[in-house]
Design a protein around this motif. Structure first.
Motif, PDB file in Angstrom:
ATOM      1  N   ASP A   1      -4.283  -8.614  -0.925  1.00  0.00           N
ATOM      2  CA  ASP A   1      -5.631  -8.787  -1.463  1.00  0.00           C
ATOM      3  C   ASP A   1      -6.194  -7.432  -1.906  1.00  0.00           C
ATOM      4  OD1 ASP A   1      -8.159 -10.136  -1.863  1.00  0.00           O
ATOM      5  OD2 ASP A   1      -8.831  -8.957  -0.129  1.00  0.00           O
ATOM      6  N   LEU A   2      -6.042  -6.428  -1.048  1.00  0.00           N
ATOM      7  CA  LEU A   2      -6.545  -5.093  -1.370  1.00  0.00           C
ATOM      8  C   LEU A   2      -5.854  -4.546  -2.629  1.00  0.00           C
ATOM      9  CD1 LEU A   2      -8.307  -2.679  -0.506  1.00  0.00           C
ATOM     10  CD2 LEU A   2      -6.471  -1.965   1.038  1.00  0.00           C
TER      11      LEU A   2
ATOM     12  N   GLU B   1       5.782  -1.009   7.359  1.00  0.00           N
ATOM     13  CA  GLU B   1       6.362  -1.407   6.072  1.00  0.00           C
ATOM     14  C   GLU B   1       6.563  -2.920   6.010  1.00  0.00           C
ATOM     15  OE1 GLU B   1       9.378   1.152   4.597  1.00  0.00           O
ATOM     16  OE2 GLU B   1       9.961  -0.237   3.002  1.00  0.00           O
ATOM     17  N   GLU B   2       6.990  -3.496   7.128  1.00  0.00           N
ATOM     18  CA  GLU B   2       7.172  -4.955   7.159  1.00  0.00           C
ATOM     19  C   GLU B   2       5.853  -5.676   6.874  1.00  0.00           C
ATOM     20  OE1 GLU B   2       9.731  -5.862  10.578  1.00  0.00           O
ATOM     21  OE2 GLU B   2       9.224  -7.968  10.179  1.00  0.00           O
ATOM     22  N   CYS B   3       4.758  -5.017   7.185  1.00  0.00           N
ATOM     23  CA  CYS B   3       3.443  -5.617   6.941  1.00  0.00           C
ATOM     24  C   CYS B   3       2.867  -5.204   5.589  1.00  0.00           C
ATOM     25  CB  CYS B   3       2.476  -5.213   8.048  1.00  0.00           C
ATOM     26  SG  CYS B   3       2.956  -5.865   9.645  1.00  0.00           S
ATOM     27  N   GLY B   4       3.625  -4.391   4.828  1.00  0.00           N
ATOM     28  CA  GLY B   4       3.165  -4.035   3.476  1.00  0.00           C
ATOM     29  C   GLY B   4       2.495  -2.679   3.373  1.00  0.00           C
TER      30      GLY B   4
ATOM     31  N   LEU C   1       0.848  -1.196   0.000  1.00  0.00           N
ATOM     32  CA  LEU C   1       0.000   0.000   0.000  1.00  0.00           C
ATOM     33  C   LEU C   1       0.879   1.240   0.000  1.00  0.00           C
ATOM     34  CD1 LEU C   1      -2.818  -0.757   2.558  1.00  0.00           C
ATOM     35  CD2 LEU C   1      -3.131   0.120   0.233  1.00  0.00           C
ATOM     36  N   GLN C   2       0.758   2.054  -1.017  1.00  0.00           N
ATOM     37  CA  GLN C   2       1.596   3.244  -1.149  1.00  0.00           C
ATOM     38  C   GLN C   2       0.876   4.443  -0.549  1.00  0.00           C
ATOM     39  OE1 GLN C   2       4.731   2.887  -2.277  1.00  0.00           O
ATOM     40  NE2 GLN C   2       4.155   0.733  -2.362  1.00  0.00           N
TER      41      GLN C   2
ATOM     42  N   GLU D   1     -14.576   3.233   1.471  1.00  0.00           N
ATOM     43  CA  GLU D   1     -14.605   1.935   2.157  1.00  0.00           C
ATOM     44  C   GLU D   1     -13.179   1.409   2.369  1.00  0.00           C
ATOM     45  OE1 GLU D   1     -16.252  -2.361   0.952  1.00  0.00           O
ATOM     46  OE2 GLU D   1     -17.453  -0.683   0.204  1.00  0.00           O
ATOM     47  N   GLU D   2     -12.365   1.574   1.328  1.00  0.00           N
ATOM     48  CA  GLU D   2     -10.968   1.099   1.433  1.00  0.00           C
ATOM     49  C   GLU D   2     -10.190   1.930   2.458  1.00  0.00           C
ATOM     50  OE1 GLU D   2     -12.460   1.537  -1.698  1.00  0.00           O
ATOM     51  OE2 GLU D   2     -12.895  -0.621  -1.647  1.00  0.00           O
ATOM     52  N   MET D   3     -10.515   3.234   2.565  1.00  0.00           N
ATOM     53  CA  MET D   3      -9.804   4.068   3.548  1.00  0.00           C
ATOM     54  C   MET D   3     -10.081   3.565   4.963  1.00  0.00           C
ATOM     55  SD  MET D   3      -8.129   6.026   1.678  1.00  0.00           S
ATOM     56  CE  MET D   3      -8.252   4.995   0.243  1.00  0.00           C
TER      57      MET D   3
END
Ligand code: DSN
Length: 446
Positions: free
Chosen positions: A438-439, A360-363, A40-41, A398-400
């Protein structure tokens, strides 16, 4: 041939050119593409340019050397680059509603350097926002050229509201008598009052430079007020609003105002050109310039303009969700694309750098950030999140909310072991990485 390809197909086609000749860099560029796709950026100082911008960046224009400006070059063979620069300038002026545009600066910082070199002499006074309160290095930080060559005074945000207090800034300006005031910020989530800044500048006889790097996409679309006719000079980097790397100098109604240069009175725009070259830079990067022009055309579309409002809406939703989870969001929310969160207040021992690393380790990619009035001067208390990239890839409210929940799960459950150290349980890490993948898979890079 490349038209209509997905982002992934486009990258693959471009990278194929490298596969045989430079395997190491084929791997590195592929890794970076995958990193962006699978994580996720949330960088507030980043964006994601179009394939058309990438095509211009990788074009034959990269090979052209030509100092000077349109019709007045030091080199031969300039008929095409003159047309490139002419088109880039008019498109920039149309995009920002400006009277003058200079598309040559290599970056936002160099755009600022050009303006400062144009209006200040060594030792002159400059008033800018303190870096620890959200300003930028080139606005007068002691470790930048601005702090080295000019006498600098800083303004900051109010200690209770964390919002700019224009009366305090005015008092500082009256006392300090700067020759230039810089407004604009790298870490300030609220609307800037450019009109008020200009009134202060006029009252003390200073030039006003608005560095809108972070908010220029919003300014283009009208999602943030424009400084073009309030500031004498407006600068921006061109990648933050979604174009190529590079900088831009713009001027509104003051572009013909005269400045004394030696014994001559010269229009400001002409002086800015002369200070750009030969004053500060040599050959402009014509591939970047073409990519800037391609980007400026994109900004006229309904998609681009609508997206800027969506970026703000998403940032507000992200901030609101974090507040609901109990986070201290600086100023309680946001008016722009960024959200500042004081993580030190969340848990004993948690710092901005630790939060950045474990997320970051979790993406989840965020930036650590120093916050005004923070508890330990040496360690950042906060993280800065931004919504331009996730919005570009199609995410919404919703994604936020989902992203806020992912951040919350990590920051509340990570084990802080010592200064800078932490442990994440294997299942937390794997679960979060899985949810992030997944997201991101549902909203692939565009
Ligand atoms: N201005 C820097 C930032 O905000 O991170 C990058 O250009």
């Amino acid at each position: 041939m490349l038209e209509g390809l997905s982002s992934q197909e486009y990258h693959q086609a471009i990278l194929d050119a490298l596969k045989e000749t430079d395997g190491q860099f084929y791997q590195l560029l592929t890794r970076e593409y995958d990193r962006r796709q699978k994580t996720l950026q949330l960088g507030a100082a980043e964006n994601q340019c179009s394939q058309a911008v990438l095509a211009a960046l990788g074009s034959v224009l990269q090979n052209k050397t030509a100092e000077g400006f349109v019709g007045a070059r030091m080199h031969g063979g300039c008929e095409v680059v003159d047309d490139v620069e002419g088109a880039a300038v008019s498109r920039a002026e149309e995009t920002f509603g400006a009277q003058y545009a200079n598309v040559q600066p290599h970056s936002g910082t160099q755009a600022n350097q050009i303006v400062l070199t144009a209006v200040l002499e060594k030792g002159d006074r400059l008033l800018g926002m303190a870096i620890g309160h959200g300003g930028h290095y080139s606005h007068g930080a002691s470790n930048s050229f601005t702090g080295k060559f000019f006498e600098v005074e800083n303004y900051g945000v109010d200690g209770d509201t964390f919002v700019l207090d224009y009366d305090v800034i005015r008092d500082k300006a009256i006392k300090f008598k700067p020759k230039l005031i810089i407004c604009g910020a790298s870490a300030y989530p609220r609307t800037l009052d450019f009109k008020r800044f200009r009134e202060i500048a006029d009252e003390v006889g200073a030039y006003l430079l608005a560095d809108i790097s972070h908010i220029s996409g919003l300014v283009i679309a009208g999602a943030h007020p424009s400084p073009i006719d309030f500031a004498h000079f407006t600068t921006t980097s061109t990648y933050k609003p979604g174009g190529p790397r590079g900088g831009l100098i713009l001027m509104g109604k003051d572009y013909v105002r005269k400045i004394k240069v030696g014994t001559k009175d010269v229009p400001l725009w002409e002086h800015i050109d002369e200070v750009t070259f030969p004053g500060v830079q040599g050959t402009p990067y014509f591939n970047n310039m073409a990519a800037k022009a391609v980007f400026f055309k994109e900004t006229l579309s309904d998609e681009y303009r609508g997206r800027q409002f969506k970026i703000v809406e998403n940032a507000k939703r992200l901030a609101g969700s974090l507040v609901d989870f109990g986070y201290d969001v600086v100023t309680g929310g946001t008016d722009n694309h960024m959200v500042l969160v004081n993580v030190a207040k969340l848990r004993e021992g948690l710092t901005g750098p630790t939060a950045q690393k474990c997320l970051e380790e979790c993406g989840i990619v965020v930036d650590m950030i120093h916050l005004p009035y923070e508890s330990r001067a040496a360690v950042a208390d906060g993280i800065r999140l931004g919504t331009p990239i996730v919005t570009k890839n199609g995410m919404g409210s919703e994604e936020m909310e989902g992203i806020a929940a992912l951040i919350d799960a990590v920051l509340k459950r990570v084990e802080v072991v010592s200064d800078g150290g932490y442990r994440i349980g294997g299942s937390l890490k794997e679960q979060t990485q899985g949810k992030v993948k997944d997201l991101c898979g549902r909203f692939p890079l565009r």
